[in-house]
Design a protein around this motif. Structure first.
Motif, PDB file in Angstrom:
ATOM      1  N   VAL A 156       0.818  -1.205   0.000  1.00 43.66           N
ATOM      2  CA  VAL A 156       0.000   0.000   0.000  1.00 43.66           C
ATOM      3  C   VAL A 156       0.856   1.261   0.000  1.00 43.66           C
ATOM      4  N   LEU A 215      -2.448   6.644   3.149  1.00 45.20           N
ATOM      5  CA  LEU A 215      -3.833   6.764   3.596  1.00 45.20           C
ATOM      6  C   LEU A 215      -3.872   7.545   4.902  1.00 45.20           C
ATOM      7  N   LYS A 259      -5.853  -0.277   3.550  1.00 40.44           N
ATOM      8  CA  LYS A 259      -6.362  -0.604   2.231  1.00 40.44           C
ATOM      9  C   LYS A 259      -7.064  -1.940   2.368  1.00 40.44           C
ATOM     10  N   ASP A 290      -5.541  -5.187  -7.581  1.00 36.61           N
ATOM     11  CA  ASP A 290      -4.693  -3.980  -7.505  1.00 36.61           C
ATOM     12  C   ASP A 290      -3.652  -4.013  -8.609  1.00 36.61           C
TER      13      ASP A 290
END
Length: 461
Positions: free
Chosen positions: A36, A41, A48, A461
């Motif tokens: 990630v 984030l 995630k 992803d």
């Protein structure tokens, strides 16, 4: 069977079985690949997640200034009060710090309070350090223990103790905590009770061991009686000489039925004048030889439909998770870097690193939490379709981005099967957090296009 054929077979099993799973939607996801990235984030929603149907929110955030309550941080393992009065209402976690403590969150009001903390910080004689485990006992109390113990050649530590909060729902001023000194001293992490009320624990260290305590009064309704007398054993696989061996195992006694050390066991006296069996030194002696595991950490027990129970043990250093059939006393390798990655259909390899915490959802699926820095740390979903103690495949279910942090204490709510809690521990910001992850109530899983194991490249992803 070739790897290609095995991959196809597992893919079909994983894809097909999801239509019949019962109680949770957490197993409906598309396994992720890659990392990630650290700090990508917000810390308030740091994971995630492998399904767009999963959601997350912060329910506890530490104030590093501790302006309103004692909170030394390093939030670790979770449990909910699973039995007794107001079962399911309160979430407990502990502080894995040099001045340990216990906090309780009311899941109705989302108010958190510290119900107990050590009167002093280490190295004071009355200090308590590195609380790690959180477990409700069969009689409704709360136990935790210190993840700290000394090596045989070092001065004897004052730590390595198991503690019981005998009234965990009481007001903080009324909380009573007791040291249960019948257990050997070790560096504790996981604690788990089986259906016979045997208590399993580990010593969290390379070349260390897995233990079982059998109370002389297993049906006791209080800790004073349960811990008054009993026998401690160490796990030996085969003849005990092969590290992390699998196969037939036996439990080797370290004490008699009253908890008294057997002749030859290493007994030490700590700086507080308390005597105890050295749980690290004793199993290395030929008479008590236990099988060595490299850094055993968390424990979980899964009960199968036929009533058989399996104990799962994460061992971090060599990136393995073991299962132990508690009926036949057979040890198997449950998951490792050789286990297939659901996303790639290849062995997981270095993507699977430092398994630490374990958790079980309402359908009996095992989750494995890595001990790695935020940005590269993952939570893996493991599926054992035939419940033989060997996972067919593992898949990335969540990834943590918070800088300097790790995930710990993943716990699936026994009363709300589509709710889980996980802690974000020791971030660079100093703001430890408890994150609640949720997913919609189950529907007919074949109606959805995000069941785990499906080969849907556009969703990956």
């Amino acid at each position: 069977m070739t790897l290609k054929k095995l991959s196809l077979a597992i893919g079909l099993v994983l894809a097909g079985s999801s239509a019949f799973a019962g109680s949770t939607s957490f197993d409906r996801f598309v396994p992720m690949t890659g990392d990630v990235g650290a700090g990508t984030l917000p810390e308030s929603a740091p994971f995630k997640l492998a399904s767009p149907h999963f959601s997350q929110m912060t329910i506890v955030a530490r104030d590093p200034a501790q302006a309103t309550r004692f909170d030394s941080g390093n939030y670790d393992m979770h449990t909910v009060n699973e039995n007794g009065p107001e079962a399911g209402r309160f979430l407990f976690t502990v502080f894995e710090t040099g001045q340990a403590g216990i906090q309780r969150t009311d899941l109705r009001t989302m108010q958190t309070e510290t119900i107990w903390h050590s009167p002093s910080a280490a190295p004071a004689l009355d200090s308590h350090v590195s609380f790690d485990a959180s477990r409700l006992t069969p009689w409704g109390t709360f136990i935790t223990a210190e993840e700290s113990w000394s090596d045989p050649a070092s001065p004897t530590s004052k730590y390595g103790r198991l503690f019981e909060v005998v009234n965990p729902l009481a007001a903080p001023a009324d909380i009573v905590i007791k040291h249960r000194d019948i257990l050997p001293r070790v560096s504790h992490e996981g604690l788990a009770f089986d259906q016979k009320n045997n208590l399993y624990f580990i010593d969290e260290r390379d070349n260390s061991h897995i233990f079982k305590f059998t109370s002389a009064n297993p049906q006791a309704d209080n800790g004073d009686d349960f811990f008054a007398a009993g026998q401690t054993f160490v796990l030996r696989v085969g003849d005990g000489t092969v590290k992390e061996a699998t196969g037939a195992a036996t439990w080797i006694p370290l004490t008699d039925n009253n908890g008294v050390a057997l002749p030859g066991a290493v007994v030490v006296t700590d700086p507080n004048g308390l005597t105890a069996i050295d749980g690290r030194a004793t199993p290395k002696l030929p008479a008590f030889l236990g099988t060595k595991f490299d850094r055993p950490e968390d424990l979980e027990i899964k009960t199968l439909k036929n009533g058989k129970q399996q104990l799962y043990v994460a061992t971090t250093t060599n990136r393995k998770v073991f299962s132990i059939d508690l009926r036949s006393n057979t040890v198997k390798l449950f998951a490792s870097r050789a286990t297939m990655d659901m996303a790639t259909r290849q062995p997981a390899g270095s993507a699977f690193t430092n398994p630490d915490n374990l958790a079980i959802d309402a359908d009996g699926n095992i989750y494995i939490v890595e001990d790695q820095p935020g940005g590269i740390e993952d939570i893996w979903f493991a599926k054992d379709e035939n419940d033989d103690g060997v996972a067919e495949a593992i898949g990335k279910w969540a990834s943590l981005s918070t800088k300097g942090a790790e995930s710990t204490g993943l716990y699936f709510d026994k009363f709300k099967p589509n709710v889980a809690y996980v802690n974000v521990q020791h971030p660079d910001s100093g703001v430890d957090r408890t994150i609640m992850i949720s997913t919609p109530c189950p529907q007919a899983k074949h109606d959805h296009d995000d069941d785990y194991g499906r080969d849907r490249d556009h969703d990956r992803d």
